[in-house]
Design a protein around this motif. Structure first.
Motif, PDB file in Angstrom:
ATOM      1  N   GLN A  54      16.329 -48.093 -21.184  1.00 31.65           N
ATOM      2  CA  GLN A  54      16.008 -46.650 -21.353  1.00 31.65           C
ATOM      3  C   GLN A  54      16.578 -45.923 -20.137  1.00 31.65           C
ATOM      4  O   GLN A  54      16.750 -46.289 -18.802  1.00 31.65           O
ATOM      5  CB  GLN A  54      14.324 -46.599 -21.046  1.00 31.65           C
ATOM      6  N   PRO A  55      17.235 -44.812 -20.403  1.00 32.75           N
ATOM      7  CA  PRO A  55      17.854 -43.714 -19.442  1.00 32.75           C
ATOM      8  C   PRO A  55      16.769 -42.907 -18.527  1.00 32.75           C
ATOM      9  O   PRO A  55      17.025 -41.605 -18.498  1.00 32.75           O
ATOM     10  CB  PRO A  55      18.828 -42.920 -20.383  1.00 32.75           C
ATOM     11  N   LEU A  56      15.702 -43.565 -18.173  1.00 31.33           N
ATOM     12  CA  LEU A  56      14.560 -43.204 -17.289  1.00 31.33           C
ATOM     13  C   LEU A  56      15.425 -42.281 -16.227  1.00 31.33           C
ATOM     14  O   LEU A  56      14.853 -41.111 -15.956  1.00 31.33           O
ATOM     15  CB  LEU A  56      13.830 -44.177 -16.986  1.00 31.33           C
ATOM     16  N   TRP A  57      16.421 -42.925 -15.461  1.00 30.99           N
ATOM     17  CA  TRP A  57      16.801 -42.210 -14.182  1.00 30.99           C
ATOM     18  C   TRP A  57      17.604 -40.935 -14.757  1.00 30.99           C
ATOM     19  O   TRP A  57      17.659 -40.038 -13.809  1.00 30.99           O
ATOM     20  CB  TRP A  57      17.334 -42.962 -13.356  1.00 30.99           C
TER      21      TRP A  57
ATOM     22  N   ILE B 145      16.901 -26.329 -16.267  1.00 35.52           N
ATOM     23  CA  ILE B 145      17.278 -27.655 -16.581  1.00 35.52           C
ATOM     24  C   ILE B 145      16.576 -28.758 -16.195  1.00 35.52           C
ATOM     25  O   ILE B 145      16.019 -29.755 -16.920  1.00 35.52           O
ATOM     26  CB  ILE B 145      19.038 -27.769 -16.735  1.00 35.52           C
ATOM     27  N   MET B 146      16.507 -28.828 -14.882  1.00 36.88           N
ATOM     28  CA  MET B 146      16.054 -29.882 -14.222  1.00 36.88           C
ATOM     29  C   MET B 146      14.556 -30.299 -14.552  1.00 36.88           C
ATOM     30  O   MET B 146      13.953 -31.312 -14.842  1.00 36.88           O
ATOM     31  CB  MET B 146      16.149 -29.844 -12.619  1.00 36.88           C
ATOM     32  N   GLU B 147      14.015 -29.131 -14.540  1.00 28.36           N
ATOM     33  CA  GLU B 147      12.301 -29.230 -14.855  1.00 28.36           C
ATOM     34  C   GLU B 147      12.029 -29.441 -16.331  1.00 28.36           C
ATOM     35  O   GLU B 147      11.154 -30.514 -16.588  1.00 28.36           O
ATOM     36  CB  GLU B 147      11.456 -28.001 -14.236  1.00 28.36           C
ATOM     37  N   GLU B 148      12.757 -28.852 -17.196  1.00 25.27           N
ATOM     38  CA  GLU B 148      12.292 -29.112 -18.462  1.00 25.27           C
ATOM     39  C   GLU B 148      12.934 -30.510 -18.969  1.00 25.27           C
ATOM     40  O   GLU B 148      12.047 -31.178 -19.932  1.00 25.27           O
ATOM     41  CB  GLU B 148      13.113 -27.848 -19.499  1.00 25.27           C
ATOM     42  N   ILE B 149      13.826 -31.023 -18.550  1.00 27.21           N
ATOM     43  CA  ILE B 149      14.484 -32.398 -19.100  1.00 27.21           C
ATOM     44  C   ILE B 149      13.371 -33.498 -18.161  1.00 27.21           C
ATOM     45  O   ILE B 149      13.016 -34.291 -19.011  1.00 27.21           O
ATOM     46  CB  ILE B 149      15.671 -32.750 -18.358  1.00 27.21           C
ATOM     47  N   PHE B 150      12.782 -33.130 -17.284  1.00 29.27           N
ATOM     48  CA  PHE B 150      11.643 -34.057 -16.683  1.00 29.27           C
ATOM     49  C   PHE B 150      10.399 -33.820 -17.415  1.00 29.27           C
ATOM     50  O   PHE B 150       9.713 -34.737 -17.816  1.00 29.27           O
ATOM     51  CB  PHE B 150      11.493 -33.785 -15.201  1.00 29.27           C
ATOM     52  N   TRP B 151       9.858 -32.564 -17.509  1.00 29.65           N
ATOM     53  CA  TRP B 151       8.330 -32.265 -18.000  1.00 29.65           C
ATOM     54  C   TRP B 151       8.189 -32.613 -19.531  1.00 29.65           C
ATOM     55  O   TRP B 151       7.642 -33.475 -19.791  1.00 29.65           O
ATOM     56  CB  TRP B 151       8.084 -30.869 -17.606  1.00 29.65           C
ATOM     57  N   ARG B 152       9.210 -32.224 -20.143  1.00 32.78           N
ATOM     58  CA  ARG B 152       9.136 -32.226 -21.406  1.00 32.78           C
ATOM     59  C   ARG B 152       9.815 -33.242 -22.172  1.00 32.78           C
ATOM     60  O   ARG B 152       9.601 -34.061 -23.122  1.00 32.78           O
ATOM     61  CB  ARG B 152       9.182 -30.813 -22.136  1.00 32.78           C
ATOM     62  N   GLY B 153      11.323 -33.210 -21.681  1.00 33.90           N
ATOM     63  CA  GLY B 153      12.291 -33.946 -22.339  1.00 33.90           C
ATOM     64  C   GLY B 153      11.600 -35.591 -21.881  1.00 33.90           C
ATOM     65  O   GLY B 153      11.663 -36.652 -22.591  1.00 33.90           O
ATOM     66  N   PHE B 154      11.037 -35.883 -20.623  1.00 40.13           N
ATOM     67  CA  PHE B 154      10.557 -37.389 -20.476  1.00 40.13           C
ATOM     68  C   PHE B 154       9.110 -37.475 -20.334  1.00 40.13           C
ATOM     69  O   PHE B 154       8.693 -38.037 -21.039  1.00 40.13           O
ATOM     70  CB  PHE B 154      11.143 -37.516 -18.928  1.00 40.13           C
ATOM     71  N   LEU B 155       8.368 -36.807 -19.502  1.00 43.14           N
ATOM     72  CA  LEU B 155       6.989 -36.966 -19.387  1.00 43.14           C
ATOM     73  C   LEU B 155       6.185 -36.850 -20.525  1.00 43.14           C
ATOM     74  O   LEU B 155       5.483 -37.754 -20.733  1.00 43.14           O
ATOM     75  CB  LEU B 155       6.441 -36.164 -18.033  1.00 43.14           C
ATOM     76  N   ALA B 156       6.279 -35.827 -21.271  1.00 37.35           N
ATOM     77  CA  ALA B 156       5.522 -35.636 -22.433  1.00 37.35           C
ATOM     78  C   ALA B 156       5.709 -36.693 -23.275  1.00 37.35           C
ATOM     79  O   ALA B 156       4.586 -37.114 -24.053  1.00 37.35           O
ATOM     80  CB  ALA B 156       5.954 -33.979 -23.014  1.00 37.35           C
ATOM     81  N   ARG B 157       6.798 -37.315 -23.579  1.00 40.90           N
ATOM     82  CA  ARG B 157       7.114 -38.402 -24.473  1.00 40.90           C
ATOM     83  C   ARG B 157       6.771 -39.691 -23.922  1.00 40.90           C
ATOM     84  O   ARG B 157       6.117 -40.512 -24.598  1.00 40.90           O
ATOM     85  CB  ARG B 157       8.571 -38.443 -25.120  1.00 40.90           C
TER      86      ARG B 157
ATOM     87  N   THR C 281      12.356 -42.296 -25.582  1.00 36.29           N
ATOM     88  CA  THR C 281      13.338 -41.879 -26.470  1.00 36.29           C
ATOM     89  C   THR C 281      13.037 -42.074 -27.732  1.00 36.29           C
ATOM     90  O   THR C 281      13.834 -41.425 -28.814  1.00 36.29           O
ATOM     91  CB  THR C 281      14.891 -42.672 -26.063  1.00 36.29           C
ATOM     92  N   ALA C 282      12.171 -42.977 -28.254  1.00 40.83           N
ATOM     93  CA  ALA C 282      12.008 -43.013 -29.556  1.00 40.83           C
ATOM     94  C   ALA C 282      10.931 -41.947 -30.232  1.00 40.83           C
ATOM     95  O   ALA C 282      10.717 -41.865 -31.326  1.00 40.83           O
ATOM     96  CB  ALA C 282      11.437 -44.556 -29.996  1.00 40.83           C
ATOM     97  N   VAL C 283      10.308 -41.559 -29.317  1.00 38.99           N
ATOM     98  CA  VAL C 283       9.482 -40.206 -29.408  1.00 38.99           C
ATOM     99  C   VAL C 283      10.031 -38.859 -29.956  1.00 38.99           C
ATOM    100  O   VAL C 283      10.709 -38.591 -29.178  1.00 38.99           O
ATOM    101  CB  VAL C 283       8.246 -40.102 -28.415  1.00 38.99           C
TER     102      VAL C 283
END
Length: 269
Positions: A48-51, A176-188, A196-198
């Motif tokens: 998973q590309p978590l970082w 970019i930094m916040e949205e990739i984290f909050w919604r791109g990552f954490l929400a899923r 990444t499957a969500v």
């Protein structure tokens, strides 16, 4: 020695031989056990590309925690410029791991960015007029240290250059930094560790409010952050596109930067 006549040989085997040699077909041994099932990679084994989603956010928070301390003799402006450069570098390095750019809902996101600015300013004002509310919030979340870029020397090339960097951080790096984290990552991630499957835009009631409240936790403008965070979550749910959220965030922050420069509300930086 017994002589063998030509007529006694049939098919190359002596007919009169006491022990004729018959050619037996070679039959491979039969294995009755079932064939092993093909190995299937488990979800846990899938990298998973978590970082790629988390490291720009973490780096930004780390720099924010030290930028005003004057460490190594570097003033706030120096640390902030370094923060922008480092986080921009991380964003560029990892950008191929994120959802691809899409224009879906970006126009709506830009419009919501204008709405978001109005919501932010009105609720920030309301928070300030409620007796004791700001003090209560400050005791829990702390306060935002404003920075007056023009200082005692007024407007000059140095201060204007820093304002440009500050606006770049506010309207480009942070969205970019916040949205990739909050919604791109954490929400899923709150829905499935294999995030990444969500599908983009998917929320549960729990993930919706956890992301909203986590966003509030890093913004002392509590009422404004609560409403704005819920609005951008709604936008994400409606468009299914994290880049629409980036557009909303960028427009709100750019307009907020203009408001700060016009009014001198430096605490909102």
């Amino acid at each position: 020695m017994r002589c063998i006549r030509l007529g006694d040989v049939v098919g190359g085997v002596p007919t009169g031989s006491a022990h004729p040699h018959k050619h037996q077909p070679i039959v491979p041994p039969v294995n009755d056990s079932p064939a092993p099932a093909a190995a299937t990679p488990s979800a846990a084994a899938t990298p998973q590309p978590l970082w790629a989603y988390v490291s720009p956010f973490v780096a930004y928070l780390l720099f924010t925690s030290i930028e005003g301390k004057g460490w190594l003799g570097i003033p706030y402006e120096g640390w902030y410029c370094l923060k922008v450069l480092v986080v921009l570098g991380l964003l560029w390095f990892f950008h191929r791991e994120w959802p691809r750019w899409s224009t879906r809902g970006v126009g709506l996101g830009a419009l919501m960015g204008v709405v978001g600015l109005v919501v932010w300013l009105v609720l920030d004002w309301l928070q300030g007029v409620i007796p004791g509310f700001n003090a209560m919030v400050a005791s829990v979340l702390g306060t935002r240290e404003g920075f007056q870029p023009f200082g005692e020397h007024g407007v000059n090339l140095h201060s204007l250059a820093f304002v440009l960097v500050r606006l770049t951080g506010l309207a480009l790096v942070v969205p970019i930094m916040e949205e990739i984290f909050w919604r791109g990552f954490l929400a899923r991630y709150l829905i499935d560790e294999n995030f990444t499957a969500v599908p983009q835009g998917k929320f549960t009631l729990q993930s919706f409010w956890i992301v909203t409240l986590a966003f509030v936790a890093v913004h002392p403008e509590l009422l404004a952050a609560l409403a704005w965070g819920a609005l951008v979550n709604w936008l994400y749910r409606k468009t299914g596109n994290v880049w629409a959220c980036v557009a909303m965030h960028a427009v709100t922050n750019l307009l907020l930067g203009g408001w700060i420069l016009a009014t001198g509300e430096w605490r909102l930086w």
